[in-house]
Design a protein around this motif. Structure first.
Motif, mmCIF file in Angstrom:
data_model
loop_
_atom_site.group_PDB
_atom_site.id
_atom_site.type_symbol
_atom_site.label_atom_id
_atom_site.label_comp_id
_atom_site.label_asym_id
_atom_site.label_seq_id
_atom_site.Cartn_x
_atom_site.Cartn_y
_atom_site.Cartn_z
ATOM 1 N N PRO A 1 0.862 -1.309 -0.043
ATOM 2 C CA PRO A 1 -0.038 -0.091 -0.139
ATOM 3 C C PRO A 1 0.878 1.404 -0.105
ATOM 4 O O PRO A 1 0.421 2.216 -0.322
ATOM 5 N N LEU A 2 2.162 1.250 0.627
ATOM 6 C CA LEU A 2 2.967 2.400 0.710
ATOM 7 C C LEU A 2 3.860 2.375 -0.725
ATOM 8 O O LEU A 2 4.234 3.480 -0.988
ATOM 9 N N ARG A 3 4.233 1.412 -1.243
ATOM 10 C CA ARG A 3 5.381 1.277 -2.436
ATOM 11 C C ARG A 3 4.385 1.263 -3.628
ATOM 12 O O ARG A 3 5.177 1.338 -4.887
ATOM 13 N N HIS A 4 3.268 0.668 -3.711
ATOM 14 C CA HIS A 4 2.376 0.901 -4.868
ATOM 15 C C HIS A 4 3.007 0.226 -6.153
ATOM 16 O O HIS A 4 3.483 0.846 -7.200
ATOM 17 N N PRO A 5 3.403 -1.024 -6.028
ATOM 18 C CA PRO A 5 3.978 -1.849 -7.097
ATOM 19 C C PRO A 5 3.312 -1.975 -8.372
ATOM 20 O O PRO A 5 3.965 -2.036 -9.346
ATOM 21 N N ASP A 6 1.895 -1.959 -8.459
ATOM 22 C CA ASP A 6 1.352 -1.688 -9.655
ATOM 23 C C ASP A 6 1.927 -0.780 -10.436
ATOM 24 O O ASP A 6 1.982 -0.499 -11.707
ATOM 25 N N ARG A 7 1.567 0.594 -9.721
ATOM 26 C CA ARG A 7 2.162 1.625 -10.542
ATOM 27 C C ARG A 7 3.563 1.801 -11.068
ATOM 28 O O ARG A 7 3.825 2.463 -12.211
ATOM 29 N N MET A 8 4.436 1.346 -10.001
ATOM 30 C CA MET A 8 5.932 1.308 -10.173
ATOM 31 C C MET A 8 6.190 0.401 -11.541
ATOM 32 O O MET A 8 7.037 0.782 -12.581
ATOM 33 N N LEU A 9 5.538 -0.675 -11.561
ATOM 34 C CA LEU A 9 5.802 -1.734 -12.821
ATOM 35 C C LEU A 9 5.254 -0.870 -14.053
ATOM 36 O O LEU A 9 6.037 -1.172 -15.045
ATOM 37 N N ALA B 1 3.300 8.643 -7.552
ATOM 38 C CA ALA B 1 2.836 7.624 -6.545
ATOM 39 C C ALA B 1 3.213 7.708 -5.178
ATOM 40 O O ALA B 1 2.629 7.322 -4.321
ATOM 41 N N LEU B 2 4.328 8.083 -5.091
ATOM 42 C CA LEU B 2 5.269 8.021 -3.604
ATOM 43 C C LEU B 2 5.316 9.430 -3.016
ATOM 44 O O LEU B 2 5.954 9.572 -2.108
ATOM 45 N N VAL B 3 4.492 10.421 -3.611
ATOM 46 C CA VAL B 3 4.500 11.783 -2.960
ATOM 47 C C VAL B 3 3.710 11.596 -1.480
ATOM 48 O O VAL B 3 2.869 11.075 -1.437
ATOM 49 N N ASN B 4 4.649 12.346 -0.435
ATOM 50 C CA ASN B 4 3.850 12.499 0.899
ATOM 51 C C ASN B 4 3.886 13.865 1.157
ATOM 52 O O ASN B 4 5.047 14.276 1.717
ATOM 53 N N THR B 5 3.054 14.677 0.864
ATOM 54 C CA THR B 5 3.102 16.267 1.288
ATOM 55 C C THR B 5 3.091 16.269 2.819
ATOM 56 O O THR B 5 3.526 17.443 3.425
ATOM 57 N N ALA B 6 3.121 15.289 3.678
ATOM 58 C CA ALA B 6 3.053 15.438 5.073
ATOM 59 C C ALA B 6 4.479 15.512 5.639
ATOM 60 O O ALA B 6 4.799 15.797 6.747
ATOM 61 N N ASP B 7 5.348 14.905 4.672
ATOM 62 C CA ASP B 7 6.892 14.834 5.125
ATOM 63 C C ASP B 7 7.571 16.241 4.746
ATOM 64 O O ASP B 7 7.410 16.501 3.547
ATOM 65 N N ASP B 8 7.853 16.580 5.799
ATOM 66 C CA ASP B 8 8.545 18.085 5.347
ATOM 67 C C ASP B 8 10.090 18.065 5.029
ATOM 68 O O ASP B 8 10.538 19.077 4.842
ATOM 69 N N GLU C 1 12.005 6.876 12.945
ATOM 70 C CA GLU C 1 10.501 6.122 12.859
ATOM 71 C C GLU C 1 9.407 7.167 12.885
ATOM 72 O O GLU C 1 8.092 6.476 12.258
ATOM 73 N N ALA C 2 9.525 8.396 12.805
ATOM 74 C CA ALA C 2 8.271 9.232 12.793
ATOM 75 C C ALA C 2 7.881 9.383 11.002
ATOM 76 O O ALA C 2 6.771 9.743 10.847
ATOM 77 N N ILE C 3 8.919 8.861 10.347
ATOM 78 C CA ILE C 3 8.579 9.035 8.946
ATOM 79 C C ILE C 3 9.069 7.836 8.334
ATOM 80 O O ILE C 3 8.664 7.663 6.906
ATOM 81 N N ARG C 4 9.659 6.952 8.535
ATOM 82 C CA ARG C 4 10.290 5.704 8.114
ATOM 83 C C ARG C 4 9.217 4.891 7.254
ATOM 84 O O ARG C 4 8.210 4.597 7.848
ATOM 85 N N GLY C 5 9.539 4.606 6.076
ATOM 86 C CA GLY C 5 8.704 3.952 4.988
ATOM 87 C C GLY C 5 7.588 4.777 4.592
ATOM 88 O O GLY C 5 6.773 4.196 3.760
ATOM 89 N N ARG C 6 7.495 6.051 4.931
ATOM 90 C CA ARG C 6 6.511 7.244 4.280
ATOM 91 C C ARG C 6 7.027 8.275 4.035
ATOM 92 O O ARG C 6 6.355 9.333 4.117
ATOM 93 N N THR C 7 8.307 8.320 3.542
ATOM 94 C CA THR C 7 9.096 9.577 3.222
ATOM 95 C C THR C 7 8.461 9.998 1.805
ATOM 96 O O THR C 7 7.749 9.304 0.974
ATOM 97 N N ASP C 8 8.512 11.389 1.567
ATOM 98 C CA ASP C 8 8.209 12.067 0.389
ATOM 99 C C ASP C 8 9.095 11.525 -0.607
ATOM 100 O O ASP C 8 10.722 11.671 -0.360
ATOM 101 N N GLN C 9 8.814 10.729 -1.745
ATOM 102 C CA GLN C 9 9.759 10.348 -2.782
ATOM 103 C C GLN C 9 9.482 10.817 -4.134
ATOM 104 O O GLN C 9 8.195 10.735 -4.453
ATOM 105 N N PHE C 10 10.473 10.983 -4.880
ATOM 106 C CA PHE C 10 10.348 11.190 -6.481
ATOM 107 C C PHE C 10 10.400 9.800 -7.267
ATOM 108 O O PHE C 10 11.319 8.947 -6.749
ATOM 109 N N VAL C 11 9.855 9.847 -8.258
ATOM 110 C CA VAL C 11 10.031 8.694 -9.189
ATOM 111 C C VAL C 11 10.464 9.379 -10.516
ATOM 112 O O VAL C 11 9.362 9.895 -11.157
#
Length: 260
Positions: free
Chosen positions: A61-69, A228-235, A243-253
């Motif tokens: 649910p966090l890594r969205h493999p369907d959208r990444m493939l 797909a991996l954007v998280n605007t809650a990550d500053d 642990e406050a953000i691990r696995g849920r970082t704002d990421q670019f693809v």
């Protein structure tokens, strides 16, 4: 990845030979649609692979493999390199997608080979089309030209001095490893605008614009990005392992293409 391009090219040639430029248009469109649907189903089956560990499936649910493939345009028959695959989250998905006519090269840098080779060898044992490759990041090469080079959350690390890597040289090696028209797909933790690669060691983040400029300097053409991996809650001010953000970082693809 090549199938849809071939179909489109064939359609152009056929229309050029016909006095009616619209002749067969519906059939060609249908063929393209069916080809895309077939690839999507193969990718969906890869995600349902029973060999995938439960802890990896739980991350979907966090890594969205369907959208990444889909974004990486991985297809049956492709030759793919997964750079520093770790436990193999993406390697497994690629192996099932490319199938028996494809190949996945799990590239483990020499510097981290002692601890990472055993994990790569587990992947080799589970999937007949996975091959472990060791080498220097600056001079990486593969037994055959590649369709896709994939790098997830690793690019920033190669700026850390301990890796002894010149990322500009590395990017040129990746460029040389790809077929004309091949793709270089990069996922990484977003750094704040203006930080460049100054926080790759302290926060394990890199500014997207900085990375893009480096990859384009090697000759690649920017070919798109996914949100797909954007998280605007990550500053983007804390370490990605916090642990406050691990696995849920704002990421670019980003997807880059080697010109034909």
């Amino acid at each position: 990845m090549r199938n849809l391009t071939v179909l489109a090219a064939a359609a152009v040639l056929l229309s050029a030979c016909n006095s009616d430029p619209w002749a067969g248009r519906q059939d060609r469109m249908a063929n393209d649609t069916y080809a895309a649907m077939a690839v999507a189903e193969v990718q969906a089956q890869a995600i349902r692979d029973p060999l995938r560990p439960a802890d990896e499936v739980a991350r979907d649910p966090l890594r969205h493999p369907d959208r990444m493939l889909a974004f990486a345009m991985i297809e049956p028959g492709d030759k793919v390199a997964d750079i520093r695959p770790g436990a193999g989250y993406f390697t497994r998905l690629f192996a099932r997608t490319v199938g028996e006519d494809g190949k996945v090269y799990a590239f483990v840098p020499n510097r981290t080979a002692e601890r990472e080779n055993p994990r790569a060898d587990i992947l080799v044992g589970a999937y007949p089309n996975v091959v472990r490759v060791n080498g220097d990041l600056n001079t990486m090469s593969f037994p055959e030209p590649l369709d896709v080079v994939f790098m997830s959350q690793e690019y920033h690390d190669f700026h850390i001095p301990a890796f002894n890597t010149d990322v500009n040289v590395m990017n040129r090696a990746i460029y040389q490893a790809l077929k004309p028209g091949g793709l270089f797909v990069v996922i990484d933790h977003s750094g704040r605008a203006g930080t460049g690669h100054t926080e790759v060691q302290s926060l394990h983040r890199i500014e997207g614009a900085s990375l893009r400029a480096e990859v384009e300097a090697a000759g690649f053409v920017f070919d798109g990005e996914s949100n797909a991996l954007v998280n605007t809650a990550d500053d983007r001010t804390i370490n990605v392992f916090d642990e406050a953000i691990r696995g849920r970082t704002d990421q670019f693809v980003y997807r880059f293409r080697k010109p034909r």
